[in-house]
Design a protein around this motif. Structure first.
Motif, PDB file in Angstrom:
ATOM      1  N   ALA A  12      -5.930 -54.983 -37.700  1.00 22.08           N
ATOM      2  CA  ALA A  12      -7.067 -54.427 -37.020  1.00 22.08           C
ATOM      3  C   ALA A  12      -6.740 -52.787 -36.471  1.00 22.08           C
ATOM      4  O   ALA A  12      -7.550 -52.004 -36.478  1.00 22.08           O
ATOM      5  N   ALA A  13      -5.535 -52.871 -35.753  1.00 21.12           N
ATOM      6  CA  ALA A  13      -4.957 -51.396 -35.171  1.00 21.12           C
ATOM      7  C   ALA A  13      -4.872 -50.433 -36.420  1.00 21.12           C
ATOM      8  O   ALA A  13      -5.176 -49.145 -36.338  1.00 21.12           O
ATOM      9  N   ALA A  14      -4.309 -50.813 -37.630  1.00 27.67           N
ATOM     10  CA  ALA A  14      -4.268 -50.037 -38.862  1.00 27.67           C
ATOM     11  C   ALA A  14      -5.498 -49.540 -39.330  1.00 27.67           C
ATOM     12  O   ALA A  14      -5.746 -48.475 -39.595  1.00 27.67           O
ATOM     13  N   LEU A  15      -6.473 -50.374 -39.504  1.00 26.33           N
ATOM     14  CA  LEU A  15      -7.704 -50.018 -39.842  1.00 26.33           C
ATOM     15  C   LEU A  15      -8.542 -49.205 -39.013  1.00 26.33           C
ATOM     16  O   LEU A  15      -9.226 -48.519 -39.568  1.00 26.33           O
ATOM     17  N   THR A  16      -8.004 -48.975 -37.613  1.00 25.41           N
ATOM     18  CA  THR A  16      -8.845 -48.197 -36.821  1.00 25.41           C
ATOM     19  C   THR A  16      -8.510 -46.802 -36.928  1.00 25.41           C
ATOM     20  O   THR A  16      -9.150 -45.759 -36.479  1.00 25.41           O
ATOM     21  N   VAL A  17      -7.270 -46.641 -37.570  1.00 26.22           N
ATOM     22  CA  VAL A  17      -6.781 -45.236 -37.718  1.00 26.22           C
ATOM     23  C   VAL A  17      -6.537 -44.927 -39.359  1.00 26.22           C
ATOM     24  O   VAL A  17      -5.832 -43.774 -39.379  1.00 26.22           O
ATOM     25  N   VAL A  18      -7.346 -45.670 -40.149  1.00 25.33           N
ATOM     26  CA  VAL A  18      -7.235 -45.047 -41.555  1.00 25.33           C
ATOM     27  C   VAL A  18      -8.013 -43.661 -41.736  1.00 25.33           C
ATOM     28  O   VAL A  18      -9.000 -43.463 -41.103  1.00 25.33           O
ATOM     29  N   PRO A  19      -7.340 -42.722 -42.190  1.00 22.52           N
ATOM     30  CA  PRO A  19      -7.962 -41.571 -42.418  1.00 22.52           C
ATOM     31  C   PRO A  19      -9.422 -41.504 -43.011  1.00 22.52           C
ATOM     32  O   PRO A  19      -9.693 -42.448 -44.130  1.00 22.52           O
ATOM     33  N   ALA A  20     -10.254 -40.844 -42.424  1.00 21.21           N
ATOM     34  CA  ALA A  20     -11.861 -40.796 -42.877  1.00 21.21           C
ATOM     35  C   ALA A  20     -11.993 -40.674 -44.285  1.00 21.21           C
ATOM     36  O   ALA A  20     -12.901 -41.204 -44.788  1.00 21.21           O
ATOM     37  N   ARG A  21     -11.237 -40.011 -44.891  1.00 19.06           N
ATOM     38  CA  ARG A  21     -11.466 -39.529 -46.233  1.00 19.06           C
ATOM     39  C   ARG A  21     -11.113 -40.800 -47.111  1.00 19.06           C
ATOM     40  O   ARG A  21     -11.831 -40.933 -48.288  1.00 19.06           O
ATOM     41  N   VAL A  22     -10.303 -41.904 -46.714  1.00 25.05           N
ATOM     42  CA  VAL A  22     -10.247 -43.030 -47.584  1.00 25.05           C
ATOM     43  C   VAL A  22     -11.280 -43.840 -47.680  1.00 25.05           C
ATOM     44  O   VAL A  22     -11.750 -44.355 -48.516  1.00 25.05           O
ATOM     45  N   TRP A  23     -12.130 -43.813 -46.252  1.00 28.59           N
ATOM     46  CA  TRP A  23     -13.332 -44.678 -46.299  1.00 28.59           C
ATOM     47  C   TRP A  23     -14.726 -43.967 -47.180  1.00 28.59           C
ATOM     48  O   TRP A  23     -15.539 -44.639 -47.762  1.00 28.59           O
ATOM     49  N   ALA A  24     -14.374 -42.664 -47.014  1.00 27.67           N
ATOM     50  CA  ALA A  24     -15.524 -41.631 -47.592  1.00 27.67           C
ATOM     51  C   ALA A  24     -15.362 -42.164 -49.304  1.00 27.67           C
ATOM     52  O   ALA A  24     -16.232 -42.124 -49.824  1.00 27.67           O
ATOM     53  N   ILE A  25     -14.068 -42.229 -49.761  1.00 27.89           N
ATOM     54  CA  ILE A  25     -13.851 -42.357 -50.951  1.00 27.89           C
ATOM     55  C   ILE A  25     -14.332 -43.614 -51.632  1.00 27.89           C
ATOM     56  O   ILE A  25     -14.946 -43.850 -52.654  1.00 27.89           O
ATOM     57  N   ARG A  26     -13.928 -44.736 -50.642  1.00 30.10           N
ATOM     58  CA  ARG A  26     -14.513 -46.076 -51.054  1.00 30.10           C
ATOM     59  C   ARG A  26     -15.979 -46.227 -51.194  1.00 30.10           C
ATOM     60  O   ARG A  26     -16.400 -46.805 -51.821  1.00 30.10           O
TER      61      ARG A  26
END
Length: 206
Positions: free
Chosen positions: A185-199
């Motif tokens: 959960a902690a890792a997913l909260t700091v995932v770079p925004a560009r990764v989510w944008a690409i997904r």
């Protein structure tokens, strides 16, 4: 990072490099046991691939979660006082209340976090044409990798139980599972925004 079609070159490379570095390069297994790498690749390699997709620095937290997952629910080394015929638990840092050794937990956690996951990822990223700024797993590749990882972990866990005949208590496994969930959960909260944008924007077929 660009696109979301699976990049098979670095994917296959990490599948091979992760178990090789994590087990053979560190001397945990001898060269004569190289065929065993094929059995370890689904767990080590797919674990590293899933961790790698979130980008730095989230990878470090997920790598730590992987370390606890492998040596906890899968291998059960964290609680087994006769693992491979050795008592690695009892010593000055042993905690009877939880049946774990602080020193052993720190040792295996750092080993897998650094050498089984982060080091192989850095090595393959350094030589891959796609480099660090590209997602390697497409939508289908992400699902397949997840399924193979779970199957690989189950295979390793079954093989370990067949040899050790040891099972930790439900509360021990539950407690370590809670720590793993917190790390993820902690890792997913700091995932770079560009990764989510690409997904979200991915439209390329695998």
């Amino acid at each position: 990072m660009r696109g979301s079609a699976t990049r098979w070159g670095p994917v296959l490379g990490l599948l091979v490099v992760a178990p090789f570095v994590g087990e053979f390069l560190l001397g945990n297994l001898t060269v004569s046991a190289l065929p065993l790498g094929l059995l370890l690749a689904p767990m080590y390699g797919c674990g590293a691939l899933l961790v790698r997709e979130v980008g730095w620095p989230s990878m470090v937290l997920l790598a730590a979660a992987y370390a606890l997952f492998e040596e906890g629910p899968v291998d059960q080394l964290l609680w087994n006082d006769s693992y491979a015929g050795q008592d690695l638990l009892h010593g000055p840092t042993y905690l009877p209340a939880v049946g774990m050794s602080v020193a052993l937990t720190q040792q295996v956690s750092s080993l897998h976090t650094i050498w089984s996951i982060c080091a192989p990822i850095m090595l393959v990223e350094a030589i891959a044409v796609e480099g660090r700024k590209t997602l390697w797993l497409g939508r289908i590749g992400l699902v397949v990798t997840s399924v193979v990882f779970v199957a690989g972990a189950a295979l390793v866990g079954y093989g370990n139980y067949s040899e050790e005949h040891f099972l930790a208590s439900p509360w021990q496994i539950g407690a370590i599972a809670l720590v793993i969930v917190v790390l993820v959960a902690a890792a997913l909260t700091v995932v770079p925004a560009r990764v989510w944008a690409i997904r979200r924007a991915a439209r390329e077929p695998d």
